[in-house]
Design a protein around this motif. Structure first.
Motif, mmCIF file in Angstrom:
data_model
loop_
_atom_site.group_PDB
_atom_site.id
_atom_site.type_symbol
_atom_site.label_atom_id
_atom_site.label_comp_id
_atom_site.label_asym_id
_atom_site.label_seq_id
_atom_site.Cartn_x
_atom_site.Cartn_y
_atom_site.Cartn_z
ATOM 1 N N UNK A 122 47.400 75.086 65.453
ATOM 2 C CA UNK A 122 46.649 76.592 65.369
ATOM 3 C C UNK A 122 47.535 77.575 65.960
ATOM 4 N N UNK A 123 48.383 77.366 67.018
ATOM 5 C CA UNK A 123 49.267 78.361 67.360
ATOM 6 C C UNK A 123 50.273 78.696 66.817
ATOM 7 N N UNK A 124 50.955 77.642 66.111
ATOM 8 C CA UNK A 124 52.108 77.823 65.050
ATOM 9 C C UNK A 124 51.677 78.701 63.894
ATOM 10 N N UNK A 125 50.338 78.357 63.343
ATOM 11 C CA UNK A 125 49.953 79.184 62.222
ATOM 12 C C UNK A 125 49.903 80.706 62.584
ATOM 13 N N UNK A 126 49.148 80.756 63.735
ATOM 14 C CA UNK A 126 48.947 82.161 64.037
ATOM 15 C C UNK A 126 50.223 83.005 64.274
ATOM 16 N N UNK A 127 51.009 82.355 64.966
ATOM 17 C CA UNK A 127 52.413 83.092 65.202
ATOM 18 C C UNK A 127 53.068 83.347 63.552
ATOM 19 N N UNK A 153 47.614 86.318 70.118
ATOM 20 C CA UNK A 153 46.793 85.173 69.959
ATOM 21 C C UNK A 153 45.846 84.779 71.256
ATOM 22 N N UNK A 154 44.551 84.526 70.886
ATOM 23 C CA UNK A 154 43.584 84.186 71.936
ATOM 24 C C UNK A 154 43.417 82.668 71.895
ATOM 25 N N UNK A 195 54.155 80.925 72.253
ATOM 26 C CA UNK A 195 53.998 82.374 72.162
ATOM 27 C C UNK A 195 54.843 83.347 72.831
ATOM 28 N N UNK A 196 55.236 82.672 74.068
ATOM 29 C CA UNK A 196 56.154 83.433 74.936
ATOM 30 C C UNK A 196 57.692 83.359 74.250
ATOM 31 N N UNK A 197 57.956 82.331 73.559
ATOM 32 C CA UNK A 197 59.149 82.252 72.829
ATOM 33 C C UNK A 197 59.066 83.381 71.942
ATOM 34 N N UNK A 198 58.188 83.742 71.271
ATOM 35 C CA UNK A 198 58.392 84.843 69.960
ATOM 36 C C UNK A 198 57.865 86.026 70.517
ATOM 37 N N UNK A 199 57.551 86.267 71.878
ATOM 38 C CA UNK A 199 57.110 87.440 72.554
ATOM 39 C C UNK A 199 55.674 87.857 72.276
ATOM 40 N N UNK A 200 54.955 86.965 71.708
ATOM 41 C CA UNK A 200 53.564 87.522 71.271
ATOM 42 C C UNK A 200 52.609 87.379 72.474
ATOM 43 N N UNK A 201 52.008 88.283 72.753
ATOM 44 C CA UNK A 201 50.791 88.030 73.848
ATOM 45 C C UNK A 201 50.022 87.181 73.675
ATOM 46 N N UNK A 232 49.787 80.776 83.685
ATOM 47 C CA UNK A 232 50.632 80.299 82.106
ATOM 48 C C UNK A 232 50.917 81.190 81.553
ATOM 49 N N UNK A 233 50.494 82.539 81.708
ATOM 50 C CA UNK A 233 51.234 83.647 81.127
ATOM 51 C C UNK A 233 50.179 84.570 80.287
#
Lengths: 303, 303
Positions: free
Chosen positions: A84-89, A96-97, A129-135, A167-168
């Protein structure tokens, strides 16, 4: 008094995901456009979960591809696992929540995971998400009570908040998933979470199942919380309480805050119009909003 | 935390007076009996006004003659003039409630009197009750906003409260007659009234028209108020807002207060049963209560 309070509109995702009316993609985009016209600048619109389990969100990739990107709106997608995280990004969500669960019973029934397992999962996927700088933000669900286990220890909520922050997570939300929070407890839990995660922004998510949502929001705002979830028309329930009212209505929240002089950036009259459109055309069934029925303070309409 | 909060049940008077279902006297007495069984010990049951104007209250003398007098319940009758006060005293009301109006527009429309005129009238009729040693209370209506005039100056509410206290009111209520109070304003008005009438007990009367009633009650209780009006099932509207929800539901108030550890002396489950009886048999139309729909905190029901 013109302290700003940010309203996160959750209608297009949390609101629609359990609604019996499966809203077509084009109507959803119309809904999202009306919300933006009413002043919404941050909203949940997509859920990257198994479409077989949540068919109402099966068009989330399509929604993200078609939402307007030139109006200064931040779009939030929900992700509960790595896929899901991959798709959201990949679809370009601005945020992403993720959902940690505060109690075993609900965790088992809703996402087949314990509180500890949801926290460990967040450790792993937050880095994507951190890798792509998405909060990323974390909502702690059933943070005020669980329909199976009853009371949820305040310490457990605080521990999960601390883990989310380490965890950020840039923001931590406490979710009253089944509508059992009371305002005294809100004050106590906000204090406990703030102590456990002093640098994270706090957001509060209330259901009006037992009529207490605005009391809880008042308590949260008084405790210094600046970000509140709400759903246009009050749409969106909990699958474990099918007959009950769900999310607090955006127009009810905005009415109360404006009446007391706070600034939400939302045009109350246009939000009321959107709720009425939702009832008459968008969903074609009754909604739970009260201000959409009663209107705002009478003289403000007259003037 | 087991601070006691007294709930004044207003369903049988304020609730029924505008209800489209004209409840027969025998059914009213059944309703009153069920409320007593649920733990109510103070309630409005009668209104000594012109029966042509308020036909639903035409049986008030009969009601007062037939209510049970051996169960420790204090019965309150409403009187708006000398004739009404005489009737209230003659029928054996334990307390008489009078209404001062805080704003011209509503005063003109509702009782054809200015704020000053209602205050002067109370000076004259309070003495009748004092002569018979019957306690009198004053409700200041539209104390948070007027549907015709808009904002109501806080000073005017404080001045009326001072006059009520000097004329011998043992208790002063602030009435949010049209449901436009917000909790920040509640705090301010409670403080102003307390300063103007330091020896009077305070009672708060909220309508849930715009979903804010429990927030306002929370603010009032936090400001030290110990007496709250509520109406079983949330029955009773305002004739100037016919489509809107009216009084806050007793079971919703009791649920919130009990959930936070307060003591109201009311049995929540029996109050919910009474609201459901009211909807199904007493009035035979839908009511606005939310806890009657959703139930209390789930585990409390399970245990």
């Amino acid at each position: 008094m013109s302290r700003p309070i940010e309203i996160v509109e959750v209608g297009p995702r949390d609101g629609l995901q359990n609604d019996p009316a499966l809203m077509p993609t084009g109507v959803k985009l119309d809904f999202i456009g009306r919300l933006i016209d009413a002043g919404v600048r941050r909203m949940e619109v997509a859920s990257f979960v198994n479409p077989k389990l949540v068919p109402a969100m099966a068009d989330s990739d399509d929604i993200m591809a078609r939402v307007p990107r030139d109006r200064g709106v931040k779009y939030i997608g929900l992700a509960l696992n790595e896929r899901g995280m991959r798709r959201a990004l990949d679809t370009g969500c601005d945020e992403v929540n993720f959902v940690m669960v505060a109690s075993q019973g609900f965790g088992k029934a809703n996402q087949n995971a314990t509180p500890e397992e949801t926290a460990a999962l967040f450790d792993r996927i937050a880095v994507l998400a951190h890798d792509e700088k998405v909060p990323v933000s974390v909502t702690i669900s059933v943070a005020f009570g669980d329909p199976f286990d009853g009371e949820v220890p305040i310490d457990r909520v605080a521990i999960l908040a601390g883990r989310a922050a380490r965890a950020g997570a840039m923001e931590i939300a406490l979710g009253d998933t089944i509508g059992v929070a009371n305002p005294w407890d809100v004050r106590d839990r906000v204090a406990a979470v703030r102590a456990a995660a002093p640098d994270a922004r706090l957001r509060l998510h209330f259901h009006n199942t037992r009529n207490t949502a605005l009391a809880n929001i008042y308590a949260a705002v008084e405790a210094g919380v600046d970000v509140i979830d709400a759903s246009c028309g009050g749409i969106g329930g909990c699958p474990f309480a099918p007959k009950a009212t769900g999310n607090v209505a955006t127009e009810d929240v905005v009415y109360m805050l404006h009446r007391a002089g706070f600034d939400t950036g939302i045009d109350l009259d246009r939000m009321i119009e959107t709720a009425r459109w939702l009832e008459a055309e968008g969903l074609k069934h009754p909604i739970a909003s009260m201000v959409a029925k009663a209107g705002g303070f009478p003289t403000r309409r007259a003037s």
